[in-house]
Design a protein around this motif. Structure first.
Motif, PDB file in Angstrom:
ATOM      1  N   ILE A  17       0.844  -1.187   0.000  1.00 54.86           N
ATOM      2  CA  ILE A  17       0.000   0.000   0.000  1.00 54.86           C
ATOM      3  C   ILE A  17       0.882   1.240   0.000  1.00 54.86           C
ATOM      4  O   ILE A  17       2.088   1.161   0.270  1.00 54.86           O
ATOM      5  CB  ILE A  17      -0.957   0.025   1.213  1.00 54.86           C
ATOM      6  CG1 ILE A  17      -0.164   0.146   2.514  1.00 54.86           C
ATOM      7  CG2 ILE A  17      -1.837  -1.207   1.249  1.00 54.86           C
ATOM      8  CD1 ILE A  17      -1.049   0.254   3.741  1.00 54.86           C
ATOM      9  N   GLY A  18       0.289   2.377  -0.289  1.00 59.15           N
ATOM     10  CA  GLY A  18       1.041   3.622  -0.278  1.00 59.15           C
ATOM     11  C   GLY A  18       0.315   4.717  -1.026  1.00 59.15           C
ATOM     12  O   GLY A  18      -0.732   4.497  -1.642  1.00 59.15           O
ATOM     13  N   ASN A  19       0.867   5.925  -0.954  1.00 57.79           N
ATOM     14  CA  ASN A  19       0.295   7.041  -1.688  1.00 57.79           C
ATOM     15  C   ASN A  19       0.427   6.806  -3.195  1.00 57.79           C
ATOM     16  O   ASN A  19       1.213   5.965  -3.638  1.00 57.79           O
ATOM     17  CB  ASN A  19       0.990   8.348  -1.302  1.00 57.79           C
ATOM     18  CG  ASN A  19       0.838   8.649   0.181  1.00 57.79           C
ATOM     19  OD1 ASN A  19      -0.031   8.109   0.851  1.00 57.79           O
ATOM     20  ND2 ASN A  19       1.699   9.511   0.699  1.00 57.79           N
ATOM     21  N   ILE A  39       4.390  -0.630   3.383  1.00 56.74           N
ATOM     22  CA  ILE A  39       3.850   0.720   3.188  1.00 56.74           C
ATOM     23  C   ILE A  39       4.924   1.568   2.522  1.00 56.74           C
ATOM     24  O   ILE A  39       6.008   1.756   3.078  1.00 56.74           O
ATOM     25  CB  ILE A  39       3.436   1.348   4.529  1.00 56.74           C
ATOM     26  CG1 ILE A  39       2.470   0.410   5.269  1.00 56.74           C
ATOM     27  CG2 ILE A  39       2.775   2.702   4.307  1.00 56.74           C
ATOM     28  CD1 ILE A  39       2.109   0.881   6.648  1.00 56.74           C
ATOM     29  N   ILE A  40       4.641   2.066   1.328  1.00 59.40           N
ATOM     30  CA  ILE A  40       5.627   2.788   0.531  1.00 59.40           C
ATOM     31  C   ILE A  40       5.307   4.278   0.514  1.00 59.40           C
ATOM     32  O   ILE A  40       4.165   4.676   0.252  1.00 59.40           O
ATOM     33  CB  ILE A  40       5.669   2.234  -0.909  1.00 59.40           C
ATOM     34  CG1 ILE A  40       6.029   0.747  -0.881  1.00 59.40           C
ATOM     35  CG2 ILE A  40       6.668   2.998  -1.754  1.00 59.40           C
ATOM     36  CD1 ILE A  40       6.111   0.113  -2.249  1.00 59.40           C
ATOM     37  N   LEU A  69      10.795   4.107   2.202  1.00 60.99           N
ATOM     38  CA  LEU A  69      10.894   5.421   1.566  1.00 60.99           C
ATOM     39  C   LEU A  69      11.520   5.196   0.196  1.00 60.99           C
ATOM     40  O   LEU A  69      12.691   4.847   0.081  1.00 60.99           O
ATOM     41  CB  LEU A  69      11.749   6.367   2.409  1.00 60.99           C
ATOM     42  CG  LEU A  69      11.962   7.767   1.818  1.00 60.99           C
ATOM     43  CD1 LEU A  69      10.632   8.484   1.601  1.00 60.99           C
ATOM     44  CD2 LEU A  69      12.866   8.598   2.722  1.00 60.99           C
ATOM     45  N   ASN A  70      10.729   5.372  -0.834  1.00 59.25           N
ATOM     46  CA  ASN A  70      11.143   5.034  -2.188  1.00 59.25           C
ATOM     47  C   ASN A  70      11.563   6.285  -2.967  1.00 59.25           C
ATOM     48  O   ASN A  70      11.314   7.416  -2.544  1.00 59.25           O
ATOM     49  CB  ASN A  70       9.995   4.329  -2.907  1.00 59.25           C
ATOM     50  CG  ASN A  70      10.454   3.593  -4.145  1.00 59.25           C
ATOM     51  OD1 ASN A  70      11.593   3.141  -4.237  1.00 59.25           O
ATOM     52  ND2 ASN A  70       9.575   3.474  -5.132  1.00 59.25           N
ATOM     53  N   ILE A  73      12.947   2.375   8.544  1.00 53.35           N
ATOM     54  CA  ILE A  73      12.434   2.784   7.239  1.00 53.35           C
ATOM     55  C   ILE A  73      13.466   2.372   6.189  1.00 53.35           C
ATOM     56  O   ILE A  73      14.611   2.822   6.221  1.00 53.35           O
ATOM     57  CB  ILE A  73      12.175   4.300   7.182  1.00 53.35           C
ATOM     58  CG1 ILE A  73      11.153   4.700   8.252  1.00 53.35           C
ATOM     59  CG2 ILE A  73      11.694   4.713   5.807  1.00 53.35           C
ATOM     60  CD1 ILE A  73      10.935   6.197   8.362  1.00 53.35           C
ATOM     61  N   TYR A  74      13.061   1.493   5.273  1.00 51.45           N
ATOM     62  CA  TYR A  74      13.959   1.040   4.218  1.00 51.45           C
ATOM     63  C   TYR A  74      14.042   2.093   3.121  1.00 51.45           C
ATOM     64  O   TYR A  74      13.021   2.634   2.685  1.00 51.45           O
ATOM     65  CB  TYR A  74      13.470  -0.287   3.624  1.00 51.45           C
ATOM     66  CG  TYR A  74      13.594  -1.447   4.578  1.00 51.45           C
ATOM     67  CD1 TYR A  74      14.699  -2.289   4.541  1.00 51.45           C
ATOM     68  CD2 TYR A  74      12.611  -1.707   5.525  1.00 51.45           C
ATOM     69  CE1 TYR A  74      14.822  -3.352   5.421  1.00 51.45           C
ATOM     70  CE2 TYR A  74      12.723  -2.766   6.412  1.00 51.45           C
ATOM     71  CZ  TYR A  74      13.836  -3.590   6.344  1.00 51.45           C
ATOM     72  OH  TYR A  74      13.952  -4.638   7.225  1.00 51.45           O
TER      73      TYR A  74
END
Length: 523
Positions: free
Chosen positions: A53-55, A178-179, A212-213, A247-248
């Motif tokens: 999931i994520g924005n 969660i991205i 955190l992508n 946080i990756y």
């Protein structure tokens, strides 16, 4: 990316044993007491699931495509997908490429856990689909992609309850990723509600990973530090946790190189944290083993809740027996008193005065006892309502653990006692069922011991483009997920934390004729 996984048969054996324990022991008890609305076996019998999931535009689809090595999901800067997509293995060897099916295929099989999502209505079903592709990784797990979370969309605008669907899928999943996007380290309304309420109610904290992508799109290392700090603050506000989870930091550079990064210090640091994506993949690949532990936890939790439910039913039966006992004793005593008064009235050996006074006194006592019995009958009639109103007085809650589970069990207890009292067995049978639950919990302890000893031979071969070679030649990294000679832990490539690595990079840059770690060409 090519991924090959070899699994131990021991995992399948343990899973079959756990599912048998559920179907043969827990499910019959649940069904007999009408506890819960769903079959426990179908709820967990499918493959392990990873929920992402994520924005919007945070890189969910890009990460999925990279993990699978196939272009499964569409990618783009704007919202590109508004569907919940279940990505599973294509077991038909005659079909190639991506096979896309309507989500109703999943809804139509009662043995799968998605049947409960039918309650969301037709609008949701038109945004629920199945994709199948022949990738070895998907033999052992299923990936679920979700629509990007937005700020301007309300539940009514979507046409279904997004948070309910998300919570249902999270409760089924063994890992929730969660991205966040480095351009939007802040959170939108839907992500706030998901992290604050939906996920804590649906899954456990240890099954949630934060990513955190697109960190390669930061302008400088200072910019990355500010983005990372802002995300940490936002997560603490949303989750209410004082301890910030790890946080990756991940990225997918165009062309497989970091030529788009102009800041040397940032480029050096990105090469240091490149292995964090492999750690993330490690957690995904290790899901089949963790699934066994999750199933054991599932039995433990539901076994404890059923035990609390049966204990509440036992307390209700004991309460009613005491009320019934008072009625029976009162009527018996009234009857004996009347018999004694008759004996006084008609006994020739007793003087008339004693006979008269004693007889009427006993009749008065019998009348009082009879009235008390009638009152107890009235009390018995309303005893159920008294028990339900003050149910916490009759339940022994000694710890926060029991209180947490009792909050889930109490509504079920009230419903069954109010409407389905006939399903509550006698006290003797309740005692046997409670012993059965204790035996189940003992078997769970044994299964956990087997899981802790499990060390299957599982080796992953990752073929990824080199991030440091200008020619972008493929380098092969061998990642052993579970080693029988080591603890079952993911490799830690954090390098002592972001601050330590930044300090080391700055020191190296300040030295003459030196290169930051990772800038040299790798063979």
């Amino acid at each position: 990316m090519t991924i090959t996984v070899t699994h131990s048969d021991h995992i399948a054996e343990l899973k079959d044993e756990i599912l048998k324990l559920i179907s043969d022991d827990l499910n019959p008890l649940r069904s007999h007491y009408q506890f819960g609305q769903h079959d426990l076996h179908s709820f967990i019998s499918w493959k392990p699931m990873v929920l992402i999931i994520g924005n919007y535009s945070a890189g969910k689809s890009t990460l999925i495509n990279e993990i699978l090595g196939e272009e499964i999901q569409r990618t783009g800067q704007a919202p590109t997908d508004d569907c919940f997509t279940v990505i599973s293995y294509q077991d038909n060897p005659s079909k190639t490429g991506v096979e896309e099916r309507d989500g109703r295929v999943l809804m139509g099989d009662a043995s799968l856990p998605f049947i409960r999502l039918k309650s969301q209505g037709e609008r949701f079903l038109s945004h629920f689909r199945l994709k199948k592709i022949r990738v070895d990784l998907l033999k052992n797990l299923t990936i679920i992609d979700t629509p990007g979370m937005l700020d301007s969309i309300s539940e009514k605008d979507r046409g279904y309850n997004y948070q309910e669907v998300l919570g249902e899928l999270a409760s089924l999943s063994d890992l929730v990723i969660i991205i966040f996007d480095s351009h939007k380290a802040g959170t939108v309304r839907e992500s706030y509600q998901s992290l604050r309420t939906t996920l804590p109610q649906s899954t456990m904290e240890d099954r949630v990973l934060f990513v955190l992508n697109r960190v390669d799109e930061c302008q400088s290392l200072d910019d990355l530090v500010r983005v990372h700090g802002a995300l940490c603050w936002n997560i603490s506000q949303m989750t209410g946790r004082k301890d910030i989870p790890r946080i990756y930091l991940t990225y997918a550079p165009p062309g497989g190189t970091l030529d788009n990064v102009n800041n040397d210090l940032l480029k050096a640091y990105l090469k240091e944290v490149a292995s964090q994506k492999q750690e993330l993949i490690y957690h995904i690949l290790d899901i089949p083993r963790k699934r066994i532990d999750h199933l054991a936890t599932y039995i433990d939790i539901h076994g404890h809740r059923i035990y609390q439910f049966i204990a509440a039913c036992q307390s209700f039966r004991v309460f009613k027996r005491k009320a019934n006992g008072f009625l029976i004793k009162s009527l018996t005593l009234a009857t004996l008193t009347l018999i004694a008064s008759g004996f006084l009235f008609f006994s020739p050996s007793i003087t008339p005065v004693v006979s008269y006074l004693g007889g009427w006194l006993l009749i008065l006592m019998a009348l009082i006892i009879t009235i008390a019995a009638l009152c107890s009958k009235l009390y018995l009639k309303h005893s159920k309502f008294y028990f339900l109103k003050h149910i916490n007085k009759f339940i022994n809650i000694e710890s926060q653990y029991e209180q947490d589970h009792w909050s889930k069990v109490a509504p079920e207890v009230l419903s069954v006692i109010k409407q389905k009292e006939k399903y509550i067995p006698p006290l003797k049978q309740i005692g046997k069922d409670m012993k059965e639950i204790i035996n189940i919990q003992r078997r769970v302890v044994y299964l956990r011991d087997q899981i802790s000893k499990m060390s299957p031979d599982r080796t992953v071969l990752l073929s990824t483009p080199s991030l440091t070679s200008p020619s972008a030649t493929a380098t092969k990294t061998r990642l052993t997920l579970l080693d029988s000679t080591q603890d079952n832990k993911a490799p830690d490539s954090s390098g002592g934390g972001i601050n330590q690595i930044i300090g080391e990079q700055i020191d190296q840059l300040n030295q003459p004729n030196s290169h930051p770690s990772g800038l040299e060409e790798q063979e």
